[in-house]
Design a protein around this motif. Structure first.
Motif, mmCIF file in Angstrom:
data_model
loop_
_atom_site.group_PDB
_atom_site.id
_atom_site.type_symbol
_atom_site.label_atom_id
_atom_site.label_comp_id
_atom_site.label_asym_id
_atom_site.label_seq_id
_atom_site.Cartn_x
_atom_site.Cartn_y
_atom_site.Cartn_z
ATOM 1 N N LEU A 1 0.858 -1.177 0.000
ATOM 2 C CA LEU A 1 0.000 0.000 0.000
ATOM 3 C C LEU A 1 0.896 1.229 0.000
ATOM 4 N N SER A 2 0.349 2.347 -0.384
ATOM 5 C CA SER A 2 1.066 3.614 -0.241
ATOM 6 C C SER A 2 0.286 4.464 0.748
ATOM 7 N N PRO A 3 0.923 5.445 1.359
ATOM 8 C CA PRO A 3 0.196 6.331 2.267
ATOM 9 C C PRO A 3 -1.040 6.955 1.616
ATOM 10 N N ALA A 4 -0.986 7.200 0.314
ATOM 11 C CA ALA A 4 -2.128 7.795 -0.397
ATOM 12 C C ALA A 4 -3.324 6.836 -0.456
ATOM 13 N N ASP A 5 -3.092 5.541 -0.222
ATOM 14 C CA ASP A 5 -4.166 4.546 -0.244
ATOM 15 C C ASP A 5 -4.960 4.512 1.062
ATOM 16 N N LEU A 6 -4.506 5.236 2.086
ATOM 17 C CA LEU A 6 -5.127 5.148 3.409
ATOM 18 C C LEU A 6 -5.863 6.430 3.773
ATOM 19 N N MET A 7 -7.078 6.264 4.291
ATOM 20 C CA MET A 7 -7.822 7.405 4.817
ATOM 21 C C MET A 7 -8.103 7.160 6.302
ATOM 22 N N THR A 8 -8.131 8.220 7.068
ATOM 23 C CA THR A 8 -8.322 8.119 8.510
ATOM 24 C C THR A 8 -9.743 7.669 8.842
ATOM 25 N N VAL A 9 -9.826 6.670 9.719
ATOM 26 C CA VAL A 9 -11.102 6.239 10.286
ATOM 27 C C VAL A 9 -11.273 6.899 11.648
ATOM 28 N N GLY A 10 -10.220 6.873 12.480
ATOM 29 C CA GLY A 10 -10.313 7.494 13.790
ATOM 30 C C GLY A 10 -9.128 7.167 14.674
ATOM 31 N N GLU A 11 -9.188 7.716 15.857
ATOM 32 C CA GLU A 11 -8.165 7.532 16.889
ATOM 33 C C GLU A 11 -8.908 7.259 18.188
ATOM 34 N N TRP A 12 -8.536 6.169 18.870
ATOM 35 C CA TRP A 12 -9.252 5.772 20.079
ATOM 36 C C TRP A 12 -8.308 5.307 21.172
ATOM 37 N N HIS A 13 -8.855 5.298 22.388
ATOM 38 C CA HIS A 13 -8.220 4.669 23.544
ATOM 39 C C HIS A 13 -9.141 3.550 23.989
#
Length: 173
Positions: A95-107
């Motif tokens: 994959l490349s960084p351009a292939d990824l979109m943010t879903v979220g950040e959690w604890h």
């Protein structure tokens, strides 16, 4: 899944089970002040199968919980870079960084490290998978997980079960 879950992408939450009230995004990127447990920082990558939209979960050797491919960032590595590297190491997919979109950040609670908290960044690959990846490195088993009905999947990690999958489902992608 009850209507009280806030599955908005980017919501920051602290929980190991379904929240009783909506998750409220916060500016803080650290666990609750009263949580003195060690924190493990990880990146997870959601990979979707093209034909049915199911997402790939993995079980690491010597563990019992399924989660998204990914792992701990190396020194100086961004969460996105860690996700790209871990997917390549664990599944042989480039994959490349351009292939990824943010879903979220959690604890959440760490699924396989009792007594530890988890600070996670989760990304969705915008490239649906056509075939089945090959498990490598520490991955022992792969499982395709439907997006619906995850509340009843006991061996699905808390991050995936209560936060990331509902967020992906809410994205409508």
């Amino acid at each position: 899944m009850s209507a009280s879950h806030d599955a908005r992408p980017g919501a920051l939450a602290s929980s190991s089970s379904p929240p009783a009230a909506p998750i409220v995004p916060t500016a803080s990127a650290s666990p609750a002040d009263d949580d003195a447990r060690p924190v493990i920082k990880v990146t997870g990558v959601v990979l979707r199968r093209a034909r049915d939209g199911h997402v790939l979960t993995v079980r690491k050797r010597g563990t019992s919980m399924f989660m998204f491919p990914g792992g701990k960032p190396e020194a100086g590595e961004s969460p996105v870079e860690a996700g790209v590297r871990e997917v390549r190491e664990e599944l042989g997919l480039d994959l490349s960084p351009a292939d990824l979109m943010t879903v979220g950040e959690w604890h959440t609670d760490a699924a396989n490290e009792p007594g530890h908290a988890l600070h996670s960044h989760v990304f969705l690959s915008t490239v649906p998978l056509e075939g089945t990846p090959t498990p490598a490195a520490e991955i022992e088993e792969l499982r395709w997980q439907p997006l619906d009905g995850v509340e009843d999947v006991e061996d699905l990690a808390p991050l995936s079960r209560w936060h990331a999958i509902p967020a992906v489902r809410g994205m409508g992608i």
